[in-house]
Enzyme design. Structure first.
Site, short mmCIF file in Angstrom:
data_model
loop_
_atom_site.label_atom_id
_atom_site.label_comp_id
_atom_site.label_asym_id
_atom_site.label_seq_id
_atom_site.Cartn_x
_atom_site.Cartn_y
_atom_site.Cartn_z
CD GLU A 120 -2.79 1.32 2.37
OE1 GLU A 120 -2.80 0.45 3.26
OE2 GLU A 120 -3.66 2.22 2.28
CG ASP B 235 -3.24 -2.55 4.31
OD1 ASP B 235 -2.45 -1.76 4.88
OD2 ASP B 235 -4.43 -2.30 4.09
CB ILE C 145 -1.61 -0.20 9.49
CG1 ILE C 145 -0.26 -0.23 10.20
CG2 ILE C 145 -2.75 0.06 10.48
CD1 ILE C 145 0.03 1.01 11.07
CG ASP C 146 -7.10 -3.49 6.12
OD1 ASP C 146 -7.17 -2.52 5.35
OD2 ASP C 146 -8.05 -4.26 6.31
CB THR D 277 -4.53 3.68 8.34
OG1 THR D 277 -3.73 2.69 7.69
CG2 THR D 277 -3.65 4.84 8.75
CG ASP E 265 -7.63 -2.32 1.60
OD1 ASP E 265 -6.82 -1.98 2.48
OD2 ASP E 265 -8.08 -1.54 0.74
C1 IPD Z 1 -9.07 0.62 4.51
C2 IPD Z 1 -9.86 -0.33 5.39
C3 IPD Z 1 -11.31 0.07 5.43
C4 IPD Z 1 -11.91 0.13 4.04
C5 IPD Z 1 -11.10 1.02 3.13
C6 IPD Z 1 -9.64 0.57 3.13
P1 IPD Z 1 -6.49 1.07 5.10
O1 IPD Z 1 -7.72 0.21 4.44
O2 IPD Z 1 -9.74 -1.66 4.93
O3 IPD Z 1 -12.05 -0.86 6.15
O4 IPD Z 1 -13.20 0.68 4.12
O5 IPD Z 1 -11.63 0.91 1.83
O6 IPD Z 1 -8.90 1.42 2.28
O7 IPD Z 1 -6.43 2.37 4.35
O8 IPD Z 1 -6.80 1.25 6.53
O9 IPD Z 1 -5.31 0.21 4.84
#
Ligand code: IPD
Length: 278
Positions: free
Chosen positions: A70, A90, A92-93, A95, A220
């Site tokens: 990411e 990813d 930190i999924d 963030t 993700d």
């Molecule tokens: C996000 C999370 C979130 C989802 C977003 C993602 P991130 O990833 O998975 O639940 O709704 O579409 O982008 O930015 O925290 O790695």
């Protein structure tokens, strides 16, 4: 899964655990927030540090492998899925959860060869739960085998989704209209953990029947897709076609009956593919 990828899988589990500890420790300190595509698309130094840690560790052991991360993509690296063994990361999924101390935060590592997912590792680092799925070998959480829910009636289900980070009024209206239609099927409830990877692990665990979102990225959902499939679930595109990792849209569910019922209600909107910029 061919046994040749067992070493890569073991490495992914070890590095996800190590990365998760860094994330957990960072939660004790003040988090400095930066922004990417918009004021609600957040990133922190920890996202960047953890991604570098994972990539460096994997590169040392598997120097010929490719990476999609990411934060590397945010820094201008190509987001290209080739036939080469590819780690889709990813760091930190969730963030936004991390920034706010909302305790669902995952390190997500998917691994694809010839564009097919071979395994997925999702470490929910605050809960200290390690979810895994290896092609042909099942899905597990801390050694306990995962199975999707057996429910066939959507009106007894819990459905997961997220509101995403797009604040365009037309898009937001479509997201709410979809949620309203699904809520009023009716279903027992709609939930969202704030991390797509964890949502997918909830489907794999049988705690929820489905998760869908438009606007997510390959990092993700790569690991989660491998885990859901190995737990006996299904993964589709939001139009009912085959799942396309780079399309930024996905429905996963415990079975096709539930997936199809959700797909019927989704107001699809356009998002640029992850691999659009060559
Ligand atoms: C996000 C999370 C979130 C989802 C977003 C993602 P991130 O990833 O998975 O639940 O709704 O579409 O982008 O930015 O925290 O790695």
């Amino acid at each position: 899964m061919a046994d040749q990828w067992q070493e890569a899988f073991d490495h992914a589990v070890a590095v996800a655990r190590k990365a998760g500890k860094v994330v957990r420790d960072a939660l004790q300190n003040e988090v400095k927030v930066m922004h990417k595509s918009s004021s609600v698309d957040l990133v922190t130094k920890t996202d960047q540090k953890v991604e570098k840690l994972i990539i460096a560790s994997v590169k040392e052991k598997f120097p010929t492998h490719s990476f999609i991360g990411e934060e590397s993509v945010a820094e201008g690296h190509k987001c290209e899925l080739t036939d080469n063994p590819t780690w889709i990361i990813d760091p930190i999924d969730g963030t936004t959860n991390f920034v706010h101390g909302f305790p669902f935060i995952a390190v997500s590592i998917g691994f694809a060869v010839k564009k097919e997912l071979e395994f997925g590792v999702v470490y929910s680092c605050v809960e200290d739960k390690m979810y895994t799925g290896q092609r042909g070998k099942g899905a597990y959480c801390d050694g306990v085998q995962l199975n999707v829910s057996a429910l066939k009636e959507i009106n007894h289900s819990i459905i997961l989704s997220e509101l995403g980070s797009n604040r365009d009024t037309i898009v937001v209206n479509k997201i709410f209209s979809t949620m309203q239609k699904i809520l009023c099927i009716p279903v027992h409830g709609i939930r969202g953990c704030g991390t797509a990877a964890t949502n997918m692990c909830m489907v794999a665990s049988g705690a929820a029947e489905a998760f869908f979102e438009i606007g997510i990225h390959c990092w993700d959902i790569a690991a989660g897709a491998a885990i859901v499939r190995e737990a006996g679930g299904v993964v589709f595109d939001v139009d009912g076609g085959p799942f396309d990792l780079m399309s930024r849209r996905m429905v996963c569910a415990n079975n096709k009956i539930i997936a199809d019922r959700i797909i019927k209600e989704i107001d699809v909107f356009h998002v640029e593919r992850d691999d659009a910029k060559k």
